[in-house]
Design an enzyme around this catalytic site. Structure first.
Site, mmCIF file in Angstrom:
data_model
loop_
_atom_site.group_PDB
_atom_site.id
_atom_site.type_symbol
_atom_site.label_atom_id
_atom_site.label_comp_id
_atom_site.label_asym_id
_atom_site.label_seq_id
_atom_site.Cartn_x
_atom_site.Cartn_y
_atom_site.Cartn_z
ATOM 1 N N TYR A 123 -3.022 -1.141 9.963
ATOM 2 C CA TYR A 123 -2.950 -1.311 8.506
ATOM 3 C C TYR A 123 -1.556 -0.933 8.007
ATOM 4 C CZ TYR A 123 -4.415 -0.936 3.597
ATOM 5 O OH TYR A 123 -4.545 -1.099 2.237
ATOM 6 N N SER A 167 0.863 -1.181 0.000
ATOM 7 C CA SER A 167 0.000 0.000 0.000
ATOM 8 C C SER A 167 0.898 1.229 0.000
ATOM 9 C CB SER A 167 -0.846 -0.044 1.278
ATOM 10 O OG SER A 167 -1.366 1.227 1.597
#
Ligand code: NDP
Length: 256
Positions: A159, A146
């Site tokens: 995350y 990400s």
């Protein structure tokens, strides 16, 4: 020559979270290059619909219902793919979730569930496919990171930790398995229009425009933007590429 470089005919790919979003974009790319596909997810109806669609395009595809955080389920999933599709050449570790809270508001169960889904799952699936790839003389593993593999995220600490971890896990497997001719790489998506971000866009005021303003390509990404990178990292075209983390972000990460 060029066609052959990207040809995945006769190869078998597992795509976790392949029943929607980025995973589906990658699964369609791999299928288009000739690979047989195993779609792995918890939602059976969603996976079955995708498998039907891939089948209509002439791809041999199966749906395997499995929670990628469950070690026994992952082992059974890999056994089933080997049994039904005959081999395993490609693994895309794409399944992922996010819980949007600052560090002080995140409880331990929430932390664990994000780390397990995004990071531990990649370890479980990679370890489970390793013997098949080693015995076949090689393989390809593609892990999904990400922008939060690079940047901090005040609203997504677990995350970001999981996605930073994915990059180091990728490098470690790349080193460990290079002698087995297994290439392991990570893809770092920018902001992509999927179920995962749709909710964020609805709930976070200004997010949509902020992303547009920072992205040189001046658009949000689409799941179809991931077909090409999936084929490249899964094919002979990338045989000397390993341990990398490649942004697919319309330039988001190079903006100052
Ligand atoms: P989606 O929510 O559209 O897809 C997530 C997929 O993961 C679903 O197919 C879901 O299937 C599967 N999944 C989730 N938990 C599990 C589980 N425990 N076991 C098996 N499958 C699971 O999200 P995206 O397509 O946006 O995200 C895909 C990946 O890309 C994630 O790793 C995400 O972090 C990453 N990413 C996304 C970005 C974006 O902007 N969209 C940006 C950067 C990274 P099911 O519900 O059937 O289990």
């Amino acid at each position: 020559m060029t066609t052959k470089l990207f040809d995945l005919g006769g190869k078998v790919a597992i795509v976790t979270g392949g029943n929607g979003g980025i995973g589906l974009g990658m699964a369609r790319g791999l299928a288009g290059a000739g690979a047989d596909i195993a779609i792995v997810g918890r939602d059976e109806a969603k996976s079955n619909a995708v498998v039907t669609g891939l089948g209509q395009g002439g791809t041999r595809a199966i749906s395997v219902v499995a929670d990628v955080t469950d070690e026994a389920a992952v082992i059974a999933m890999v056994e089933r793919v080997r049994r039904e599709l005959g081999r395993i050449d490609i693994l895309v570790n794409n399944a992922g979730i996010n819980i949007r809270k600052p560090p002080h508001a995140l409880d331990t169960a929430e932390w664990d569930s994000v780390i397990k889904t995004n990071l531990t799952s990649a370890f479980l699936c990679s370890r489970a496919v390793y013997p098949a790839m080693r015995d076949a003389g090689g393989g390809k593993i593609v892990n999904i990171g990400s922008m939060m593999s690079i940047f901090g995220a005040s609203f997504a600490p677990a995350y970001a930790a999981s996605k930073g971890g994915i990059v180091q896990f990728t490098r470690s497997c790349a080193v460990a398995w290079a002698a087995d001719n297994i290439q392991v790489n990570a893809v770092l998506p920018g902001w992509i229009d999927t179920d995962l971000t749709r909710r964020a866009r609805e709930e976070v005021a200004g997010l949509h425009d902020k992303v547009l303003a920072r992205t040189p390509a001046a658009r949000w990404g689409a799941s179809t933007d991931f077909a090409g990178i999936a084929v490249f990292l899964s094919s002979g075209a990338s045989d000397f590429v390993t341990g990398t983390a490649i942004p697919v972000d319309g330039g988001f990460s190079i903006m100052g």
